[in-house]
Design a protein around this motif. Structure first.
Motif, mmCIF file in Angstrom:
data_model
loop_
_atom_site.group_PDB
_atom_site.id
_atom_site.type_symbol
_atom_site.label_atom_id
_atom_site.label_comp_id
_atom_site.label_asym_id
_atom_site.label_seq_id
_atom_site.Cartn_x
_atom_site.Cartn_y
_atom_site.Cartn_z
ATOM 1 N N TRP A 257 -1.693 1.864 5.908
ATOM 2 C CA TRP A 257 -1.689 1.699 4.468
ATOM 3 C C TRP A 257 -3.119 1.726 3.934
ATOM 4 N N SER A 258 -3.243 1.587 2.598
ATOM 5 C CA SER A 258 -4.560 1.510 1.975
ATOM 6 C C SER A 258 -4.456 0.657 0.722
ATOM 7 N N SER A 259 -5.494 -0.109 0.452
ATOM 8 C CA SER A 259 -5.455 -1.039 -0.682
ATOM 9 C C SER A 259 -5.429 -0.333 -2.034
ATOM 10 N N ASN A 268 4.343 -3.210 0.325
ATOM 11 C CA ASN A 268 3.981 -4.482 0.956
ATOM 12 C C ASN A 268 4.941 -5.598 0.563
ATOM 13 N N VAL A 269 5.494 -5.500 -0.636
ATOM 14 C CA VAL A 269 6.478 -6.491 -1.104
ATOM 15 C C VAL A 269 7.707 -6.471 -0.200
ATOM 16 N N GLU A 270 8.172 -5.274 0.140
ATOM 17 C CA GLU A 270 9.344 -5.146 1.012
ATOM 18 C C GLU A 270 9.030 -5.610 2.429
ATOM 19 N N LEU A 271 7.818 -5.302 2.902
ATOM 20 C CA LEU A 271 7.430 -5.728 4.246
ATOM 21 C C LEU A 271 7.356 -7.245 4.348
ATOM 22 N N LEU A 272 6.895 -7.876 3.289
ATOM 23 C CA LEU A 272 6.814 -9.341 3.289
ATOM 24 C C LEU A 272 8.199 -9.965 3.419
ATOM 25 N N LYS A 273 9.186 -9.362 2.763
ATOM 26 C CA LYS A 273 10.563 -9.852 2.866
ATOM 27 C C LYS A 273 11.062 -9.728 4.305
ATOM 28 N N LEU A 274 10.785 -8.589 4.934
ATOM 29 C CA LEU A 274 11.196 -8.383 6.321
ATOM 30 C C LEU A 274 10.504 -9.384 7.250
ATOM 31 N N ALA A 300 -6.869 -7.164 -1.040
ATOM 32 C CA ALA A 300 -5.475 -6.727 -1.140
ATOM 33 C C ALA A 300 -4.570 -7.517 -0.211
ATOM 34 N N ILE A 301 -5.061 -7.849 0.981
ATOM 35 C CA ILE A 301 -4.277 -8.648 1.932
ATOM 36 C C ILE A 301 -3.915 -9.987 1.306
ATOM 37 N N GLY A 302 -4.898 -10.593 0.668
ATOM 38 C CA GLY A 302 -4.653 -11.887 0.031
ATOM 39 C C GLY A 302 -3.747 -11.777 -1.177
ATOM 40 N N GLU A 303 -3.953 -10.775 -2.011
ATOM 41 C CA GLU A 303 -3.152 -10.604 -3.223
ATOM 42 C C GLU A 303 -1.689 -10.326 -2.901
ATOM 43 N N ASP A 304 -1.435 -9.566 -1.834
ATOM 44 C CA ASP A 304 -0.062 -9.192 -1.493
ATOM 45 C C ASP A 304 0.610 -10.173 -0.535
ATOM 46 N N GLY A 305 -0.106 -11.224 -0.143
ATOM 47 C CA GLY A 305 0.484 -12.226 0.740
ATOM 48 C C GLY A 305 0.879 -11.677 2.093
ATOM 49 N N MET A 306 0.073 -10.750 2.610
ATOM 50 C CA MET A 306 0.390 -10.096 3.879
ATOM 51 C C MET A 306 0.026 -11.026 5.037
#
Length: 364
Positions: A257-259, A268-274, A300-306
């Motif tokens: 991916w890329s920020s 990333n939203v869908e990945l977080l759910k998984l 981006a990692i922090g903003e998207d909660g990855m």
């Protein structure tokens, strides 16, 4: 005497006409091209062969010659900035720019290629409307609308893929088909490229472009479904290093991916759910960024909660050794791995990915 003269004239005309059609004549007019040398070249397994050179003046040019068999030749400017493929046969071929669009007419091979381009343009036009709707849904942050549009787009893309495969199968023995398959080497992963190559007949596979596809397949086989994913080591966002095979998990998702890519950020939203649903059961994600800017990547990692594992070589899409190792064509791009790092799926849709993860974890 008159009959004898008439017969002589007929024979002369037939002979002259046959002579005139023995070779090819490529004539064109493309306004806007700078004056200078223009080349007609033929890529071969022994290297690029120059069929002809002419002076380009006012966008006009002409080439004449003869080929033993039909082939794909390239019109190239001296600076290499312009390359135009021509389906070369011993006939008249005309290259024109009409209202800013290139038009090439010629023999049977050129018409075949033109028909394929019309098919692809039709498929692309249908997908373009969905992309516009998807962008609107993204701006509205309407997740349900985005999912619906994405499913519709995926369905249309599959329909288009089947149409393309059917076309290649129908014309699989023609050299034009091998050129078409070779032209998408940089866009398709191993499985999709092989599906097209397998539809080619022996005559097409034996051409320069058929061999080019075969070479690419042999290189890409290292990341084909069923193969052990190649190991690599990159910098972790915490500062130390991390390797793919060093990550433990019953099921692993390698994620490129890329920020600065909006589709990646939404994905990333869908990945977080998984991750939240399956991590406690043995599911792990390893996201490898194509960023060059370390600050943007970490932000981006922090903003998207990855909350999973991350790595990057910070060399961008063109400089990254990992990108080349995995032949990443587009992002986001994913590889689903089992506990032994064997590739079991690639670029699955969100629904298919969720289903496959559930099935794999249930087997453990």
């Amino acid at each position: 005497m008159m009959k004898a003269y008439f017969l002589f004239l007929v024979i002369f005309l037939i002979s002259w006409t046959g002579f005139a059609q023995e070779g090819y004549r490529v004539e064109g007019h493309i306004p806007g091209l700078a004056d200078g040398e223009l080349y007609l070249v033929l890529p071969t397994t022994e290297g690029v062969r120059t069929l002809g050179t002419t002076n380009l003046k006012g966008g006009a040019f002409t080439f004449e010659g003869k080929v033993e068999d039909g082939c794909v030749a390239l019109l190239k400017t001296a600076d290499g900035q312009v390359t135009i493929p021509v389906m070369l046969e011993n006939t008249l071929i005309q290259v024109k720019a009409v209202e800013g669009k290139l038009s090439i007419t010629g023999g049977e091979a050129q018409q075949l290629y033109n028909n394929y381009l019309q098919l692809i343009q039709s498929i692309a036009a249908g997908q373009a409307s969905f992309q516009t709707e998807f962008q609107l849904a993204m701006r509205m942050k309407n997740q349900e609308m985005m999912k619906t549009i994405q499913k519709q787009c995926d369905k249309l893309a599959e329909e288009g893929r089947q149409q393309e495969l059917a076309w290649i199968k129908e014309h699989g023995n023609h050299f034009v088909a091998s050129y078409i398959v070779a032209s998408v080497i940089d866009q398709l992963d191993y499985e999709d490229l092989k599906a097209r190559y397998d539809l080619l007949g022996f005559p097409a596979k034996a051409t320069f472009y058929g061999q080019l596809v075969m070479l690419s397949l042999s290189q890409q086989k290292t990341v084909a479904t069923g193969e052990i994913a190649p190991d690599f080591t990159v910098k972790r966002w915490e500062g130390d290093t991390i390797s793919l095979h060093g990550i433990k998990g019953k099921v692993k998702l390698l994620h490129f991916w890329s920020s600065d890519n909006t589709v990646c950020r939404e994905n990333n939203v869908e990945l977080l759910k998984l991750y939240n649903k399956y991590h406690s059961k043995g599911f792990e994600i390893f996201s490898v960024s194509l960023d060059e800017n370390e600050s943007a990547w970490k932000k981006a990692i922090g903003e998207d909660g990855m909350a999973w594992k991350h790595g990057a070589d910070l060399k961008g899409a063109t400089g990254s050794e990992v990108v080349r190792l995995y032949f990443v064509k587009n992002i986001p791009s994913t590889f689903l791995l089992d506990e032994e790092n064997r590739i079991v799926g690639k670029n699955l849709t969100p629904d298919a990915l969720k289903k496959e993860i559930a099935v794999m974890l249930k087997k453990k």
